[in-house]
Structures are given as structure tokens and as C-alpha cells.
Scaffold this motif. Structure first.
Motif, PDB file in Angstrom:
ATOM      1  N   THR A 237      44.325  38.352  37.652  1.00 41.70           N
ATOM      2  CA  THR A 237      44.079  38.257  39.090  1.00 41.70           C
ATOM      3  C   THR A 237      45.381  38.462  39.851  1.00 41.70           C
ATOM      4  OG1 THR A 237      44.460  35.860  39.223  1.00 41.70           O
ATOM      5  CG2 THR A 237      42.221  36.600  38.688  1.00 41.70           C
ATOM      6  N   VAL A 238      45.238  38.777  41.120  1.00 42.74           N
ATOM      7  CA  VAL A 238      46.381  38.891  42.040  1.00 42.74           C
ATOM      8  C   VAL A 238      46.105  37.972  43.220  1.00 42.74           C
ATOM      9  CG1 VAL A 238      47.656  40.382  43.615  1.00 42.74           C
ATOM     10  CG2 VAL A 238      46.999  41.227  41.369  1.00 42.74           C
TER      11      VAL A 238
ATOM     12  N   GLY B 146      50.008  29.529  58.869  1.00 43.72           N
ATOM     13  CA  GLY B 146      48.826  30.097  59.506  1.00 43.72           C
ATOM     14  C   GLY B 146      48.170  31.179  58.672  1.00 43.72           C
ATOM     15  N   THR B 147      48.222  31.028  57.348  1.00 43.76           N
ATOM     16  CA  THR B 147      47.633  32.003  56.439  1.00 43.76           C
ATOM     17  C   THR B 147      46.678  31.318  55.487  1.00 43.76           C
ATOM     18  OG1 THR B 147      49.491  31.762  54.881  1.00 43.76           O
ATOM     19  CG2 THR B 147      49.653  33.508  56.553  1.00 43.76           C
ATOM     20  N   VAL B 148      45.829  32.114  54.862  1.00 42.96           N
ATOM     21  CA  VAL B 148      44.896  31.609  53.866  1.00 42.96           C
ATOM     22  C   VAL B 148      45.055  32.451  52.610  1.00 42.96           C
ATOM     23  CG1 VAL B 148      43.003  33.098  54.634  1.00 42.96           C
ATOM     24  CG2 VAL B 148      42.485  30.992  53.399  1.00 42.96           C
ATOM     25  N   THR B 149      44.906  31.816  51.455  1.00 42.62           N
ATOM     26  CA  THR B 149      45.136  32.473  50.170  1.00 42.62           C
ATOM     27  C   THR B 149      43.849  33.107  49.655  1.00 42.62           C
ATOM     28  OG1 THR B 149      46.867  30.870  49.657  1.00 42.62           O
ATOM     29  CG2 THR B 149      45.993  32.168  47.830  1.00 42.62           C
ATOM     30  N   LEU B 150      43.965  34.351  49.189  1.00 44.90           N
ATOM     31  CA  LEU B 150      42.846  35.088  48.599  1.00 44.90           C
ATOM     32  C   LEU B 150      43.214  35.479  47.179  1.00 44.90           C
ATOM     33  CD1 LEU B 150      42.379  35.388  51.742  1.00 44.90           C
ATOM     34  CD2 LEU B 150      41.300  37.570  51.229  1.00 44.90           C
ATOM     35  N   ARG B 151      42.201  35.734  46.375  1.00 47.78           N
ATOM     36  CA  ARG B 151      42.441  36.146  44.988  1.00 47.78           C
ATOM     37  C   ARG B 151      41.511  37.291  44.629  1.00 47.78           C
ATOM     38  NH1 ARG B 151      43.211  31.801  40.263  1.00 47.78           N
ATOM     39  NH2 ARG B 151      45.168  31.605  41.422  1.00 47.78           N
ATOM     40  N   ALA B 152      42.081  38.314  44.039  1.00 40.83           N
ATOM     41  CA  ALA B 152      41.324  39.485  43.592  1.00 40.83           C
ATOM     42  C   ALA B 152      41.422  39.589  42.081  1.00 40.83           C
ATOM     43  CB  ALA B 152      41.863  40.756  44.244  1.00 40.83           C
ATOM     44  N   THR B 153      40.376  40.101  41.460  1.00 36.90           N
ATOM     45  CA  THR B 153      40.347  40.236  40.009  1.00 36.90           C
ATOM     46  C   THR B 153      40.514  41.699  39.616  1.00 36.90           C
ATOM     47  OG1 THR B 153      39.034  39.831  38.008  1.00 36.90           O
ATOM     48  CG2 THR B 153      37.825  40.401  40.013  1.00 36.90           C
ATOM     49  N   PHE B 154      41.220  41.915  38.513  1.00 37.27           N
ATOM     50  CA  PHE B 154      41.493  43.251  37.982  1.00 37.27           C
ATOM     51  C   PHE B 154      41.184  43.256  36.488  1.00 37.27           C
ATOM     52  CE2 PHE B 154      44.027  42.787  41.733  1.00 37.27           C
ATOM     53  CZ  PHE B 154      44.088  44.041  42.317  1.00 37.27           C
ATOM     54  N   ALA B 155      40.576  44.343  36.014  1.00 31.51           N
ATOM     55  CA  ALA B 155      40.269  44.443  34.587  1.00 31.51           C
ATOM     56  C   ALA B 155      41.554  44.472  33.761  1.00 31.51           C
ATOM     57  CB  ALA B 155      39.435  45.701  34.321  1.00 31.51           C
ATOM     58  N   ASN B 156      42.552  45.219  34.201  1.00 34.08           N
ATOM     59  CA  ASN B 156      43.872  45.268  33.562  1.00 34.08           C
ATOM     60  C   ASN B 156      43.791  45.645  32.086  1.00 34.08           C
ATOM     61  OD1 ASN B 156      46.669  45.054  33.877  1.00 34.08           O
ATOM     62  ND2 ASN B 156      46.704  42.985  33.063  1.00 34.08           N
ATOM     63  N   ASP B 157      42.932  46.608  31.770  1.00 31.95           N
ATOM     64  CA  ASP B 157      42.804  47.026  30.374  1.00 31.95           C
ATOM     65  C   ASP B 157      44.094  47.645  29.848  1.00 31.95           C
ATOM     66  OD1 ASP B 157      40.180  46.137  30.238  1.00 31.95           O
ATOM     67  OD2 ASP B 157      39.377  48.037  30.989  1.00 31.95           O
ATOM     68  N   ASP B 158      44.843  48.304  30.711  1.00 30.87           N
ATOM     69  CA  ASP B 158      46.097  48.919  30.282  1.00 30.87           C
ATOM     70  C   ASP B 158      47.288  47.983  30.422  1.00 30.87           C
ATOM     71  OD1 ASP B 158      46.075  48.782  32.993  1.00 30.87           O
ATOM     72  OD2 ASP B 158      46.664  50.869  33.353  1.00 30.87           O
ATOM     73  N   GLU B 159      47.035  46.729  30.828  1.00 29.08           N
ATOM     74  CA  GLU B 159      48.081  45.707  30.973  1.00 29.08           C
ATOM     75  C   GLU B 159      49.196  46.169  31.924  1.00 29.08           C
ATOM     76  OE1 GLU B 159      49.496  44.228  27.284  1.00 29.08           O
ATOM     77  OE2 GLU B 159      47.497  44.005  26.410  1.00 29.08           O
TER      78      GLU B 159
END
Length: 433
Positions: free
Chosen positions: A222-223, A275-288
Motif C-alpha cells: 500500500t501507499v 488540516g489533512t486526512v490520510t488515505l491509503r491505496a493498494t498496489f499489486a506490486n508483482d514486480d516489487e
């Protein structure tokens, strides 16, 4: 010879007095002439600029933020009991699967303790069997009233105590079985192991905080990044509608695209300090390609605007009126036109209000413009002729100045003729000679 040369100095002194008097009279006249002389009027020539037309098109609404690659799981494998480490079953940097063997602690001490518990269990089971046999006889005697009631009740309690002892022995054996399982350390998650933290032969304890090894899940990963609170409403609205918002990760210098993923989580609290909020995105990252704890640039595609009015970003100016553009008028002039800006992709900018499709704006040469200035598009060929005409006008304007200066020189020559020549004595001396 001296008598012939002496008279000229008297005439020269008289001429010097006349020269000084004339200069004093001419100085005010020359000053008045210079101050009152009108500058030649120059033509108001057109300024050559580059223009472009506002068009209709699509514009992606993106947010560019700084993110950190955050693994889905990072586990420090700790020993659950104490003992000597006899074997390590992994290579540093190796990818392991859940349940894979990692290390072995010397199990002999716990095997011996288990055998002792098994012996105690056998003894307690024998005592329980004897107590149950005695209870059976006491039951028959109690039915015939041949035994005291207290003796019969005590035997019942003794059987219960032996049964509890057997249960305790079974629990001890189960504990030693668990200790033996803990002696064989396996991977709790699938991921990549780090550098070895302890070598075989070392004595490890259950209270050790260093651990045996650290396992990090890299596929998927994740990022994590933050967005300002003003942009949160549109993101939440899109996610509540079921849309999957694409997220693209770029290198720290924005030179290359690393991976693409989707936004899947929003924090439940906002940071009041920023004044910010944290988000998280997911990545397959098969190639690392995404490395844990790496800093990346993140672009979140929130929405796409359709049929938006687009102008080149170079046309947008900022100043006292706010955001504005130089609008090209039909009469070949420009006017300062205030606009309301929308999102931009660097090359084009959305105009929310103030312009319509087809309007022409100035994109290059704005630093020389002012409201009402006359322009000439750069692609028009007469612009070069206009520049030459301007230089010609400048040359014509310079001629009166040159004529005025030459006339003044002629005036001085008339007032001060080259009569008082210092070469006259030399000529007289030559004549005498």
C-alpha cells in the motif's frame, strides 16, 4: 621684430571679451530652445504576440501528493521461550510463505519436562482408578447401611480430586507440546525476510525485543498519503457512489511511473495540526517496484471534467485583478479579462467562467501588453513590415534632431568666425623672415 609682433595681443584680448559676452547671451537662448523643443511624435505600432483559441475538451481532476510505501504487514518474529538457537532455516532477503520453517531452538529440555508430566499423569490415573474401585465397594456397603455415611462421602471427594489431578496432568502435557511447537519457529505471514538478527548458537529468551527476523509483506503493498480537507468531500462522494479511484505512483523526482493501484481506505480522523486526512491505496506490486518505506509522488484521479473550456496555461496571468487573460478583440486590440480557474494538467487550464469556446487569448508576449494595446499575431506576415516601418519612422524622427544640431553649429560658426587664429603671429614672423 618684437615691435611687429606686440600689437596682436591687444586685439586678441578685445576679441576674448566679445566672445565671453556673446556666450553669456546665447546660453539662455540655447537653454530655452532645448526646453521648448517638441519631441517628434512616434507612431503607436502593433506588438507581435502569439495567440490561441479556447477549446472544449476533457480535463482530469487529479491531486498530486507525497506518499510513503507502507506494507500491509510487518512482523518481528520473537521467540516464545528461552533456549539455545540451534538452526536457522532461511536466507537473508528470501521470500517465505506462511508456516515455512525459520529457526530451531534446542527442544531437549522441554521434551524431558513433557516426559515427566506424562509419568505424573500415569501415576494420577492409577490413583484415580483405585479411588473409583474403592468408591464402588463403598457404594454397595452404603446401600446395606454397613458403612458410615461420612466414609462414603469422603471417598466420593477423593475420586473427584484424582480426576482433577489427571486433568492438570493433561494440561501440563499440552503446555509442553506447545513449548515443543514454539521451539520450531515458523513464518506467521508470507513476505520477504530481512537481515538475520541472531546467529545459531546464541541463547534467546522470550523477553528479547530484537527478535529472530523481521518479515515484511511486499505483494501486495500500500501507499499512504494525505490530502487537504478541501478535497476530501469530492473523494468521499466518489467512493460512496461505488467508484474505484485510480492512484498512480511516480518516482521521487517524478521522472518515471512506478505502479498503478486503487484507493481503498480513508482515515476516520483529520489531523488538526495540518488540516489533512490520510488515505491509503493498494498496489499489486508483482514486480516489487514499490519498496517498503520508500517516498513516492502520488497522483489521485478524483474525476474527469467533460466539455470544459480549455486554454493554454501560458495564457493565464495573475495580478491586481486576480486571475485574468488578455482577450483578443475584433479590432486588433487586447483587453484584460478576468476569469475563474479550474484544474490544470500543466499544459492546459480549465476556465470555469469568463471565457467561451472560440475566444482568442494571448499566450506569448504578455509582458509587453496593457489593456487596450494593439497587437499583431505572430503568424501574420505583415508583422515584419510593421517592425521595419517602425524603424523607418524612428529614422525620420531622428532627422529633425540632426538638422537642429547642424543649424546650431552653423550659428556658432557665424558668431565666432575663425578670425582669431593664433597662427597670425607665426605668419607675420614668417613674412618678416
Amino acid at each position: 621684430m618684437s615691435e611687429a609682433v606686440s600689437p596682436p595681443p591687444k586685439r586678441s584680448r578685445r576679441g576674448l571679451v566679445i566672445f565671453v559676452a556673446i556666450v553669456l547671451v546665447l546660453i539662455p537662448l540655447v537653454a530655452m530652445h532645448v526646453l521648448t523643443r517638441k519631441k517628434p511624435a512616434r507612431e503607436n505600432t502593433a506588438i507581435v504576440v502569439t495567440v490561441a483559441s479556447a477549446t472544449l475538451g476533457s480535463m482530469p481532476v487529479t491531486l498530486s501528493e507525497l506518499g510513503t510505501v507502507t506494507p500491509t504487514a510487518t512482523v518481528t518474529v520473537l521467540p516464545q521461550l528461552s533456549g539455545y538457537l540451534t538452526e536457522v532455516g532461511y536466507h537473508e532477503g528470501q521470500e517465505v510463505q506462511k508456516g515455512q520453517f525459520l529457526a530451531q531452538i534446542d527442544p531437549r529440555q522441554y521434551q524431558i519436562s513433557k516426559q515427566q508430566a506424562q509419568a505424573t499423569l500415569a501415576k494420577d490415573r492409577a490413583s484415580l482408578a483405585q479411588a473409583r474401585a474403592d468408591l464402588a465397594r463403598y457404594t454397595q456397603l452404603n446401600e446395606r447401611k454397613s458403612i458410615a455415611q461420612q466414609t462414603f462421602a469422603d471417598q466420593q471427594f477423593l475420586v473427584q480430586q484424582d480426576e482433577a489431578a489427571v486433568q492438570a496432568d493433561l494440561a501440563n502435557i499440552a503446555q509442553f507440546d506447545l513449548d515443543l511447537a514454539y521451539c520450531r519457529i515458523t513464518a506467521p505471514i508470507a513476505g520477504k525476510v530481512g537481515l538475520r538478527l541472531v546467529d545459531p548458537g546464541n541463547y534467546v529468551t522470550a523477553s528479547s525485543s530484537t527478535g529472530i527476523v523481521v518479515i515484511t509483506a511486499v505483494k501486495p503493498t500500500t501507499v499512504q498519503f494525505t490530502v487537504p480537507q478541501d478535497a476530501l468531500a469530492s473523494i468521499v462522494q466518489r467512493m460512496n457512489s461505488g467508484a474505484k479511484l485510480p492512484v498512480t505512483a511516480y518516482s521521487s523526482d517524478n521522472a518515471r511511473e512506478i505502479a498503478t493501484g486503487t484507493l481503498y481506505a480513508i482515515s476516520n480522523q483529520m489531523a488538526t495540526a495540518t488540516g489533512t486526512v490520510t488515505l491509503r491505496a493498494t498496489f499489486a506490486n508483482d514486480d516489487e517496484a514499490l519498496f517498503p518505506n520508500e517516498f513516492v509522488n502520488v497522483k489521485l484521479l478524483v474525476d474527469t471534467m467533460s466539455n470544459a473550456v480549455l486554454v493554454p496555461t501560458a495564457a493565464v496571468q495573475t495580478g491586481a485583478p486576480g486571475d485574468y487573460v488578455y482577450l483578443v478583440n475584433a479590432n486588433g486590440t487586447v483587453s484584460v479579462h478576468k476569469v475563474k480557474l479550474g484544474p490544470s494538467d500543466g499544459r492546459n487550464t480549465v476556465i470555469l467562467s469568463g471565457l467561451a469556446a472560440g475566444n482568442q487569448v494571448v499566450t506569448d508576449g504578455t509582458d509587453r501588453l496593457s489593456d487596450g494595446a494593439k497587437i499583431e499575431p505572430a503568424h501574420a506576415k505583415p508583422a515584419a513590415a510593421g517592425v521595419n516601418g517602425a524603424s523607418g519612422a524612428g529614422g525620420a524622427a531622428a532627422k529633425p534632431e540632426a538638422a537642429s544640431e547642424s543649424g546650431f553649429k552653423r550659428l556658432l560658426q557665424r558668431v565666432f568666425p575663425p578670425a582669431a587664429k593664433p597662427a597670425a603671429p607665426a605668419s607675420s614672423s614668417a613674412a618678416s623672415s
